[in-house]
Write a protein that holds these residues in place. Structure first.
Motif, short mmCIF file in Angstrom:
data_model
loop_
_atom_site.label_atom_id
_atom_site.label_comp_id
_atom_site.label_asym_id
_atom_site.label_seq_id
_atom_site.Cartn_x
_atom_site.Cartn_y
_atom_site.Cartn_z
N GLY A 148 7.49 0.02 7.34
CA GLY A 148 7.12 0.62 8.34
C GLY A 148 5.63 0.80 8.41
O GLY A 148 5.28 1.34 7.19
N PHE A 149 4.84 0.81 9.42
CA PHE A 149 3.37 1.02 9.49
C PHE A 149 3.04 2.15 10.45
O PHE A 149 3.21 1.78 11.79
CB PHE A 149 2.52 -0.24 9.69
CG PHE A 149 2.80 -1.62 8.77
CD1 PHE A 149 2.05 -1.83 7.90
CD2 PHE A 149 4.01 -2.11 8.92
CE1 PHE A 149 2.21 -2.88 6.77
CE2 PHE A 149 4.07 -3.18 7.98
CZ PHE A 149 3.30 -3.47 6.89
N GLU A 150 2.49 3.30 10.05
CA GLU A 150 2.28 4.20 10.74
C GLU A 150 1.15 3.87 11.92
O GLU A 150 0.27 3.03 11.68
CB GLU A 150 2.13 5.80 10.10
CG GLU A 150 0.64 5.64 9.39
CD GLU A 150 0.19 6.74 8.84
OE1 GLU A 150 0.88 8.08 9.38
OE2 GLU A 150 -0.49 6.90 7.72
N PHE A 185 -2.14 -2.44 12.55
CA PHE A 185 -1.03 -2.57 13.06
C PHE A 185 -0.19 -1.27 13.09
O PHE A 185 0.13 -0.60 12.02
CB PHE A 185 -0.15 -3.85 12.56
CG PHE A 185 1.23 -3.89 13.12
CD1 PHE A 185 1.47 -4.47 14.55
CD2 PHE A 185 2.50 -3.64 12.38
CE1 PHE A 185 2.82 -4.59 14.67
CE2 PHE A 185 3.67 -3.82 12.76
CZ PHE A 185 3.76 -4.23 14.20
N ALA A 186 0.89 -1.01 14.08
CA ALA A 186 1.54 0.26 14.01
C ALA A 186 2.85 -0.41 14.40
O ALA A 186 3.03 -1.14 15.69
CB ALA A 186 1.08 1.26 15.00
N GLY A 187 4.04 -0.29 13.55
CA GLY A 187 5.40 -0.75 13.77
C GLY A 187 6.06 -1.32 12.88
O GLY A 187 5.73 -0.70 11.47
N ASP A 188 7.12 -1.78 12.86
CA ASP A 188 8.06 -2.28 11.85
C ASP A 188 8.12 -3.56 11.67
O ASP A 188 8.08 -4.50 12.61
CB ASP A 188 9.54 -1.71 11.87
CG ASP A 188 9.61 -0.08 12.09
OD1 ASP A 188 8.78 0.46 11.47
OD2 ASP A 188 10.21 0.22 12.82
N ILE A 189 8.01 -4.16 10.38
CA ILE A 189 8.22 -5.78 10.33
C ILE A 189 9.45 -5.77 9.46
O ILE A 189 9.63 -5.16 8.18
CB ILE A 189 6.88 -6.18 9.48
CG1 ILE A 189 5.65 -6.04 10.42
CG2 ILE A 189 7.13 -7.90 9.26
CD1 ILE A 189 4.19 -6.40 9.75
N GLY A 199 0.92 -1.11 -0.07
CA GLY A 199 -0.07 -0.02 -0.10
C GLY A 199 1.07 1.16 0.06
O GLY A 199 2.10 1.23 0.36
N ASP A 200 0.25 2.33 -0.54
CA ASP A 200 0.98 3.62 -0.82
C ASP A 200 1.45 4.10 0.72
O ASP A 200 2.31 5.04 0.78
CB ASP A 200 -0.05 4.64 -1.46
CG ASP A 200 0.03 4.03 -2.85
OD1 ASP A 200 0.87 3.44 -3.38
OD2 ASP A 200 -0.88 4.69 -3.66
N ASP A 201 0.70 3.77 1.94
CA ASP A 201 0.97 4.39 2.89
C ASP A 201 2.01 3.67 3.80
O ASP A 201 2.49 3.96 4.96
CB ASP A 201 -0.09 4.61 3.91
CG ASP A 201 -0.98 5.63 3.36
OD1 ASP A 201 -0.60 6.67 2.50
OD2 ASP A 201 -2.26 5.72 3.74
N VAL A 202 2.59 2.44 3.14
CA VAL A 202 3.60 1.64 4.12
C VAL A 202 5.00 2.27 3.44
O VAL A 202 5.17 2.30 2.38
CB VAL A 202 3.44 0.17 3.46
CG1 VAL A 202 4.73 -0.48 4.18
CG2 VAL A 202 1.99 -0.45 3.93
N ALA A 203 5.86 2.31 4.70
CA ALA A 203 7.17 2.97 4.39
C ALA A 203 8.05 1.55 3.91
O ALA A 203 8.02 0.61 4.67
CB ALA A 203 7.62 3.65 5.52
N VAL A 204 8.66 1.71 2.90
CA VAL A 204 9.44 0.70 2.56
C VAL A 204 11.06 1.08 2.43
O VAL A 204 11.28 2.18 2.33
CB VAL A 204 9.09 0.17 0.99
CG1 VAL A 204 9.85 -1.03 0.65
CG2 VAL A 204 7.56 0.01 1.04
#
Length: 239
Positions: free
Chosen positions: A75-77, A223-227, A59-64
């Protein structure tokens, strides 16, 4: 054949050694899917490193391309629970494929993550009442839960201690014919005996929350955090 209590990412697949935070051993029976989540910033395709073709849409809002030492992660805000509107751009979605269903196989999901929050669905296939059953890992109150719902029964296991300390943790949940077992940081922390029965639905794998929700009648549980990675192993390929 029962799954051994393995760590899900093999050294051959990841190129990581135990000294860098990788698994201490590599004894997976069959690696079905492995998403290293190491794409470059701006990428919108999550690649399956096994070669089985289980690529996903980022998704466009997922930080890669987030870097943490030698690791690269997504990253998921943080989004407020049950607060409209729904934001499907917060998710990574792998299209439905029968091969990704647990069925009656021994089935395990592993990942490395970090968070400072206390809620959210990390990964799931299906939702609570969908036909064919479902599974998910979530983190209410900062404690990891693993839930498998099959044709026979549902089994839920909960870690006794929270992990929302902002540090990296490995998590693995395994469903076998004997029950469901949860591991955190390579240590068994919870289990329940029983047989869920078959699980096979027509839903995608969703990472970061629910695909069907409106934040009004159905919360999206973002979810909020990093995977850092997610992997799926089974006792046999099933095809």
């Amino acid at each position: 054949m029962k799954l051994r209590h393995f760590w899900l990412v093999s050294v051959a697949a990841t190129g990581m050694l135990a000294a860098t935070g990788g698994p201490a051993a590599a004894s997976a029976d069959y690696e079905l899917a492995y998403w290293p989540m190491n794409e470059a910033p701006g990428s919108r395709t999550m690649h399956d490193a096994t070669g089985h073709g289980f690529d996903g849409r980022i998704g466009d809002d997922v930080a890669v391309g987030l870097r943490s030492g030698e690791r690269i992660a997504y990253g998921f805000e943080r989004l407020e629970p049950d607060t409209p509107p729904a934001k499907p751009s917060h998710l990574v979605v792998v299209p439905d494929d029968d091969r990704l269903d647990p069925g009656t196989r021994d089935y395990a999901i592993g990942m490395r993550l970090r968070t400072r929050d206390y809620f959210g669905n990390i990964v799931q296939k299906g939702q609570a009442t969908v036909a064919g059953g479902s599974f998910k890992l979530q983190i209410p109150n900062g404690r990891v839960q693993c839930w498998f719902r099959g044709s026979r029964t549902s089994l839920l296991v909960t870690a006794p201690e929270p992990i929302n300390d902002g540090q990296w943790h490995t998590v693995r949940c395994e469903r076998t014919g004997d029950g469901v077992t949860l591991f955190v940081d390579q240590r068994e922390v919870a289990s329940r005996d029983g047989w869920t029965g078959s699980i096979a639905n027509s839903w995608p794998i969703a990472i970061g929350g629910k695909t069907t929700c409106d934040q009004v009648d159905v919360g999206c549980d973002y979810f909020a955090g990093d995977i850092d990675y997610i992997a799926v192993d089974v006792d046999e390929p099933g095809w």
